[in-house]
Design a protein around this motif. Structure first.
Motif, PDB file in Angstrom:
ATOM      1  N   LYS A 109      52.092  21.738  10.793  1.00  0.00           N
ATOM      2  CA  LYS A 109      52.690  22.851  11.959  1.00  0.00           C
ATOM      3  C   LYS A 109      53.271  22.765  10.614  1.00  0.00           C
ATOM      4  O   LYS A 109      52.868  24.381  10.874  1.00  0.00           O
ATOM      5  N   GLN A 114      59.240  21.772  18.757  1.00  0.00           N
ATOM      6  CA  GLN A 114      58.449  22.425  19.270  1.00  0.00           C
ATOM      7  C   GLN A 114      58.326  22.430  20.856  1.00  0.00           C
ATOM      8  O   GLN A 114      58.954  23.680  21.285  1.00  0.00           O
ATOM      9  N   ILE A 172      53.537  29.464  19.918  1.00  0.00           N
ATOM     10  CA  ILE A 172      53.569  28.530  18.911  1.00  0.00           C
ATOM     11  C   ILE A 172      53.724  29.434  17.645  1.00  0.00           C
ATOM     12  O   ILE A 172      54.535  29.280  16.885  1.00  0.00           O
ATOM     13  N   VAL A 198      51.839  19.279  19.175  1.00  0.00           N
ATOM     14  CA  VAL A 198      53.072  20.036  18.974  1.00  0.00           C
ATOM     15  C   VAL A 198      54.382  19.081  18.333  1.00  0.00           C
ATOM     16  O   VAL A 198      54.349  17.576  18.259  1.00  0.00           O
TER      17      VAL A 198
END
Ligand code: 16G
Ligand code: ZN
Length: 529
Positions: free
Chosen positions: A220, A161, A180, A157
């Motif tokens: 991400k 986050q 997430i 992550v």
């Protein structure tokens, strides 16, 4: 506490002899091979902090913009903030304890902080893409488990986050869903709402090139792309499929070298940005038609966001106070523009997110950015409630529209910490809404030429500073020498401060020309010896 288990695991995660580390500005950071014991012990400490606060605590394994061989760890407090200062001291103490003293140090911390050992503990763990991070996060898990703590490993992550996830866990989902997907849904919904009247399909103008520093940001963003409108076409470079993390790329490289990263072709007038290795910093830039490089740093980001919010606030007509927080590194032109043209108060703190964040909490709307691209916007609870209420109930259409936009900004910005993804979306939304090109944004004010240097000294702690690090108190006489050097140049300013992350003294100078800024920085660095 299962004494035998703690002893057994402590020897499995042995401390290298004589190694002393400190929980610095951004947690522990050093060569990855020196960190196994620190990770294990931070797992232990996170359990105590969780029991004491009766909340979920985060542990992030990352060394941000440092070289790939390095690693680091920091703890995240209940509302997604940086660890409280008294616990930073406990962290340092525990990390440096000899193996046989670990139990005693844990007992001492528990006693001093009135930790109820019967209390349950919950830890959430995240890591960046460094080759060493997976194994090191296992060591954190060992520490958590040996003290009977529960944990959830979110795996790969971004740092922001994990801050978001900690905050969600501790606010019963009020801040968002603690997944997430929840993060992507919350941000993308706000972004779509904010921009829905401005995006037209096939609009090339929205193309943005992103240098992901060969780090977690790429991964991400790829996950998030399907949540975002197609009109925002993100082109990812240094996406981690090849190339070394942070090597000749990333926000820190671009800012400190004042040139584009490797691995991305910057065509004239194209809008580009760089994340850092854990995606908590962002810097924009472009090359003009003559091939000249223009950097748009944290100060210009703060200016863009502040003027947008100030305009919305005046439309809403509520007496909500904006405050801007900068550090000594903020370009003098940015401070002058904010104070004299925009008429917003600017406050200064020491370097380091925790200092800026803390100060920004004093305002209805606190905007903080470090020049290096780390920053966010904080809304006080009262301001947030007022805005949400106006967005729902206000009968004047123009006012309500402004309130709805502010509400979407509240949801789009990651209020727990600076977040490259969230900041990028807010910036892209503002540019689209205002119809601003990257050149127009850049032209808001002209940066004063500046130079940063590092100086190696025997003991950097002999330099003590005051006035938000802008003046040196010790060694005696140093500040007077700097003052005299500064007087030689126009529009000049200079300061020195010991780094909080490296064993060096940092020198900063700005002046009317690049040559003068370079000379001034050089002269000041000679005075530091
Ligand atoms: C850390 C800080 C950053 C600061 C930098 C200064 C956090 C999360 N990060 O990266 O805010 O600008 O240190 O480093 O607090 P220095 O003390 O070496 O100049
Ligand atoms: Zn970072």
């Amino acid at each position: 506490m299962d004494v035998d288990a703690v002893n057994k695991f402590s020897s499995l995660h042995a401390k290298p002899n004589g190694l002393i580390l400190q929980y610095g500005t951004a947690g522990f950071r050093t060569k990855a091979y020196h960190l196994d014991h620190v990770m294990y012990r931070m797992g232990l400490l996170a359990v105590l902090r969780s029991k004491q606060t009766k909340s979920t605590i985060g542990v992030m394994v990352t060394a941000s913009h440092n070289p790939e061989e390095d690693n680091g760890v920091k703890l995240i407090d209940p509302l997604g903030e940086m660890l409280a200062p008294s616990w930073e001291e406990h962290a340092t103490h525990l990390a440096n304890a000899e193996e046989q003293d670990i139990q005693a140090v844990l007992a001492e911390i528990s006693h001093r902080e009135a930790v109820n050992l019967q209390q349950k503990a919950m830890i959430v763990i995240g890591r960046d893409t460094r080759p060493s991070s997976e194994k090191l996060s296992q060591s954190v898990i060992d520490g958590v488990s040996v003290l009977g703590g529960q944990y959830h490993d979110y795996g790969l992550v971004t740092t922001p986050q994990l801050h978001y996830l900690v905050c969600c866990q501790n606010t019963n989902g009020q801040y968002g869903k603690a997944t997430i997907e929840g993060y992507y849904q919350k941000l993308s919904k706000a972004f779509v709402e904010l921009t829905k009247q401005t995006f037209r399909s096939g609009d090339e103008y929205r193309a943005l090139k992103i240098d992901c520093a060969s780090g977690i940001g790429a991964l991400k963003l790829k996950e998030m792309e399907c949540y975002l409108p197609r009109e925002l076409s993100l082109h990812l470079f240094n996406d981690g499929t090849k190339g070394k993390l942070n090597h000749l790329c990333g926000a820190d490289f671009v800012k400190s070298h004042q040139k584009p990263p490797l691995g991305i072709e910057v065509k004239p007038n194209e809008r580009c940005c760089s994340f850092d290795g854990d995606a908590d910093r962002i810097i924009y830039y472009y090359n003009d038609a003559d091939g000249r490089f223009h950097l748009i740093d944290g100060d210009k980001i703060a200016t863009l966001i502040s003027s947008f919010l100030k305009e919305l606030l005046s439309e809403v007509g509520e007496n909500l106070k904006i405050g801007i927080v900068q550090t000594a590194y903020a370009n003098g032109s940015s401070t002058r523009y904010l104070e004299e043209v925009m008429k917003v108060p600017v406050h200064f703190t020491k370097t380091g997110v925790k200092h800026l964040h803390h100060k920004a909490q004093e305002f209805d709307i606190g905007i903080y950015f470090e020049a290096n691209g780390h920053g966010t916007v904080l809304f006080s609870k009262a301001a947030e409630m007022k805005i949400r209420q106006l967005a729902k109930e206000e009968t004047d259409g123009k006012k309500r529209k402004a309130a709805v936009m502010l509400e979407n900004v509240i949801d789009l910005i990651n209020q727990t910490v600076g977040d490259a993804i969230s900041d990028m979306l807010l910036i892209e939304a503002i540019l689209a809404l205002k119809g601003l090109s990257v050149q127009q944004w850049d032209a808001i004010y002209t940066d004063l030429p500046n130079r940063q240097l590092k100086v190696k000294v025997a003991d950097r702690q002999v330099i003590d500073t005051t006035d938000a690090e802008r003046r040196a108190v010790t060694p005696l006489g140093l500040q007077e020498v700097i003052d005299d050097l500064v007087k030689k140049y126009r529009f000049s300013r200079a300061f020195v401060r010991p780094s909080g992350t490296e064993d060096v003294v940092r020198v900063y100078a700005e002046a009317d020309s690049q040559e003068n800024a370079d000379n001034l920085a050089h002269e000041v660095s000679l005075a530091v010896f």
